[in-house]
Design a protein around this motif. Structure first.
Motif, PDB file in Angstrom:
ATOM      1  N   GLU A  62      53.711  46.773  35.657  1.00 22.51           N
ATOM      2  CA  GLU A  62      53.570  45.903  36.826  1.00 22.51           C
ATOM      3  C   GLU A  62      52.588  44.782  36.479  1.00 22.51           C
ATOM      4  N   GLY A  63      52.608  43.725  37.287  1.00 22.28           N
ATOM      5  CA  GLY A  63      51.668  42.620  37.068  1.00 22.28           C
ATOM      6  C   GLY A  63      50.572  42.605  38.120  1.00 22.28           C
ATOM      7  N   LEU A  64      49.507  41.871  37.815  1.00 24.07           N
ATOM      8  CA  LEU A  64      48.367  41.765  38.742  1.00 24.07           C
ATOM      9  C   LEU A  64      47.629  40.461  38.460  1.00 24.07           C
ATOM     10  N   ASP A  65      46.997  39.918  39.497  1.00 25.50           N
ATOM     11  CA  ASP A  65      46.100  38.773  39.288  1.00 25.50           C
ATOM     12  C   ASP A  65      44.844  39.029  40.118  1.00 25.50           C
ATOM     13  N   SER A  66      43.789  39.493  39.475  1.00 24.41           N
ATOM     14  CA  SER A  66      42.570  39.860  40.209  1.00 24.41           C
ATOM     15  C   SER A  66      41.557  38.715  40.176  1.00 24.41           C
ATOM     16  N   SER A  67      40.514  38.847  40.981  1.00 25.64           N
ATOM     17  CA  SER A  67      39.496  37.784  41.070  1.00 25.64           C
ATOM     18  C   SER A  67      38.696  37.653  39.778  1.00 25.64           C
ATOM     19  N   ILE A  68      38.228  36.445  39.556  1.00 28.48           N
ATOM     20  CA  ILE A  68      37.344  36.206  38.402  1.00 28.48           C
ATOM     21  C   ILE A  68      35.925  36.692  38.731  1.00 28.48           C
ATOM     22  N   ILE A  69      35.536  36.490  39.994  1.00 22.72           N
ATOM     23  CA  ILE A  69      34.218  36.957  40.428  1.00 22.72           C
ATOM     24  C   ILE A  69      34.424  38.265  41.192  1.00 22.72           C
ATOM     25  N   LEU A  70      33.872  39.336  40.654  1.00 16.03           N
ATOM     26  CA  LEU A  70      34.018  40.662  41.278  1.00 16.03           C
ATOM     27  C   LEU A  70      32.643  41.120  41.753  1.00 16.03           C
ATOM     28  N   ASN A  71      32.630  42.186  42.544  1.00 18.29           N
ATOM     29  CA  ASN A  71      31.370  42.783  42.953  1.00 18.29           C
ATOM     30  C   ASN A  71      30.549  43.134  41.699  1.00 18.29           C
ATOM     31  N   ARG A  72      29.272  42.815  41.751  1.00 17.50           N
ATOM     32  CA  ARG A  72      28.404  43.040  40.582  1.00 17.50           C
ATOM     33  C   ARG A  72      28.432  44.496  40.101  1.00 17.50           C
ATOM     34  N   ILE A 152      41.848  45.260  36.696  1.00 18.16           N
ATOM     35  CA  ILE A 152      42.984  46.197  36.711  1.00 18.16           C
ATOM     36  C   ILE A 152      42.497  47.602  37.069  1.00 18.16           C
ATOM     37  N   PHE A 153      41.392  48.037  36.451  1.00 15.66           N
ATOM     38  CA  PHE A 153      40.913  49.408  36.718  1.00 15.66           C
ATOM     39  C   PHE A 153      40.560  49.588  38.191  1.00 15.66           C
ATOM     40  N   ILE A 154      39.886  48.589  38.779  1.00 15.35           N
ATOM     41  CA  ILE A 154      39.458  48.777  40.181  1.00 15.35           C
ATOM     42  C   ILE A 154      40.651  48.682  41.133  1.00 15.35           C
ATOM     43  N   ASN A 155      41.799  48.222  40.644  1.00 17.17           N
ATOM     44  CA  ASN A 155      43.016  48.183  41.475  1.00 17.17           C
ATOM     45  C   ASN A 155      44.001  49.292  41.114  1.00 17.17           C
ATOM     46  N   SER A 301      30.613  54.073  44.426  1.00 13.42           N
ATOM     47  CA  SER A 301      32.068  53.960  44.604  1.00 13.42           C
ATOM     48  C   SER A 301      32.524  54.728  45.840  1.00 13.42           C
ATOM     49  N   THR A 302      33.550  54.177  46.493  1.00 17.35           N
ATOM     50  CA  THR A 302      34.075  54.842  47.696  1.00 17.35           C
ATOM     51  C   THR A 302      35.445  55.461  47.425  1.00 17.35           C
ATOM     52  N   GLU A 303      35.890  55.398  46.178  1.00 20.26           N
ATOM     53  CA  GLU A 303      37.235  55.911  45.869  1.00 20.26           C
ATOM     54  C   GLU A 303      37.218  56.822  44.653  1.00 20.26           C
ATOM     55  N   ASP A 304      38.234  57.671  44.586  1.00 21.70           N
ATOM     56  CA  ASP A 304      38.396  58.470  43.372  1.00 21.70           C
ATOM     57  C   ASP A 304      39.671  57.987  42.677  1.00 21.70           C
ATOM     58  N   LEU A 305      39.551  57.657  41.411  1.00 26.19           N
ATOM     59  CA  LEU A 305      40.694  57.082  40.695  1.00 26.19           C
ATOM     60  C   LEU A 305      41.390  58.112  39.804  1.00 26.19           C
TER      61      LEU A 305
END
Ligand code: GAP
Length: 460
Positions: A62-72, A152-155, A301-305
């Motif tokens: 699949e494809g993705l386009d994530s932000s350049i500026i992410l949460n620190r 990608i990892f955080i999505n 983190s609020t999620e389990d991956l």
């Protein structure tokens, strides 16, 4: 034949509108480059060719386009805040800043002195601040991403849920990354702003090693499929000491970027890396993993991956195989590999860029043989208009035919079409092949099919 050195490409790139030094009218900006009319087409074609191969021609990406500026915090838990640094030394003699790991015999390459400071880590991430807060407010500090991978990892969970994927599957992304390199240089080889084409392929632990090898072979093959000679490509197994903090094994594909160097070993440098990142990234961004004392490793983190396998009823963190290539380095390798010189009947040296037709900025140039004859000009322009919805075609009447051919050869246009008096009578044109300089008379009505049949893809 390939370019004898990068300098040859620098001058061709500027002369023909591929790449210009950036901000030149203000004295330039170290190692920043702008892509001109031909460069943007070539770079877009590289990216589209990669995307087509990586995403469209497979069933598992699949494809993705994530932000350049992410949460620190992304960069805190990815390890980049602590470890994404180069060892820096200063030369006490001439005050040059150098990368300690790139020194020859511990000497300053500028003045030859060995009087250098002790190495200290220099973090490569560019900092900026978000919002209308004070620049020294630590809460507003963010980084420009140094790799597209973390987006990608955080999505991972988002893509997994919305695409209803099962392992193994991958997520691809193309985009800008930024690194405050200590020693940028060699044209577009190492810059502070660059583009990456990365794919994170998620697999069951235990399947990682064989899948890693498959991707190493597939990526090598892709570079040859876009026209790079296998003579100028090689695999390089990163020694343990060189591995990034997340990697179990990394193999680089290197290109012969420096053919002018005497020593063969110094001719090669990295074009892409293919890493086995283990489960490091998904685990580090997950809320559940704990240390021996039962303390959460990531309390933010609020999620389990983790991934639940319905078939085996097992829950685990997938391993990640990551093919990561640079757009700019691919553009440079493609230009070097395509560079050819040929002598014409008059003994004049001509430069021909034998680019793979998929990558050529322009597929067809339509050239009228008599630009003062309105019927010929009108016919040539109408041929260009017929082609333009399906491929990049241009019309050019700004010189004699020899000059027009030479210009198109230098930018790698596979086909030049000439329209002459005869065309008005027989509804045919002459098509000249870039590589052989052979000419063929083709009916206008068949031109599009003629070109399609000779290009692997048009309108990439
Ligand atoms: N996510 C893994 C990663 O970023 P990397 O080896 O640091 O791995 C991947 O980068 C590719 O990105 C490199 O092989 C290279 O082609 C490109 N690249 C990295 N730093 C670059 C720079 N400063 N200038 C141009 N390209 C760069």
């Amino acid at each position: 034949m390939t370019a004898p050195n990068i300098e040859t490409i620098v001058s061709l790139a500027k002369r023909r509108g591929f790449v210009y030094p950036s901000s030149e009218l203000y004295g330039g900006l170290g190692s920043a480059w702008d892509y001109g009319p031909m460069g943007i087409e070539l770079s877009n074609n590289v990216k589209q060719s990669w995307w087509r191969w990586m995403v469209y021609e497979r069933d598992d990406i699949e494809g993705l386009d994530s932000s350049i500026i992410l949460n620190r915090l992304v960069w805190k838990y990815s390890g980049h805040e602590d470890t994404f640094s180069d060892p820096l030394v200063d030369c006490r003699e001439c005050n040059t800043r150098l990368r300690a790991d790139k020194l020859d015999n511990g000497k300053c390459p500028n003045c030859g002195s060995t009087d250098l400071t002790e190495p200290r880590p220099f973090n490569l991430m560019f900092q900026t601040h978000v919002g209308a807060t004070a620049e020294d407010d630590p809460n507003s500090l963010v980084y420009l991403r140094p790799e597209t991978a973390q987006g990608i990892f955080i999505n991972f969970a988002n893509v997994l849920t919305t695409s209803r994927r099962k392992l193994p599957f991958g997520v691809a992304q193309i985009g800008k990354s930024f690194r405050n390199e200590v020693t940028p240089g060699n044209f577009i080889f190492r810059t502070r702003e660059f583009e990456q084409m990365e794919m994170e392929y998620f697999v069951r632990p235990g399947e990682d090693e064989s899948v890693h090898q498959e991707w190493i072979d597939a990526c090598f093959q892709w570079f040859t499929s876009i026209g790079l000679s296998s003579q100028n490509l090689r695999l390089y197994e990163q020694p343990k000491a060189e591995l990034a903090h997340y990697a179990k094994r990394t193999v680089d594909i290197q290109y012969r970027f420096f053919p002018e160097r005497d020593e063969d070993e110094r001719q090669w440098d990295e074009l892409m890396g293919i890493a086995n990142r283990t489960d490091f990234d998904l685990k580090t961004h997950s809320k559940k993993p704990e240390n021996e004392e039962g303390k959460r490793l990531n309390p933010d983190s609020t999620e389990d991956l983790s991934y639940f396998d319905e078939a085996t009823k097992e829950r685990f963190y997938p391993y990640v195989i990551e093919p990561a290539a640079g757009v700019n380095r691919t553009v440079l390798a493609v230009l070097m590999d395509a560079y050819t010189e040929k002598t014409n009947d008059k003994g004049e040296k001509r430069v021909i860029l034998k680019l793979h037709p998929d990558l050529a900025p322009i597929k067809v140039a339509v050239l009228p043989l008599a630009k003062n004859k309105p019927e010929i000009v009108a016919l040539a322009k109408s041929i260009k208009r017929t082609l333009q919805p399906s491929m990049r075609a241009v019309y050019d009447d700004t010189g004699g035919i020899g000059k027009l051919y030479a210009r198109q050869d230098e930018i790698g246009t596979p086909f030049c079409v000439t329209v002459d008096h005869q065309s008005l009578e027989d509804n045919a044109i002459t098509v000249r092949d870039r590589d052989t300089w052979e000419q063929e008379r083709v009916p206008i009505a068949e031109l599009e099919r003629y070109v399609f049949s000779r290009l692997k893809r048009v309108g990439v």
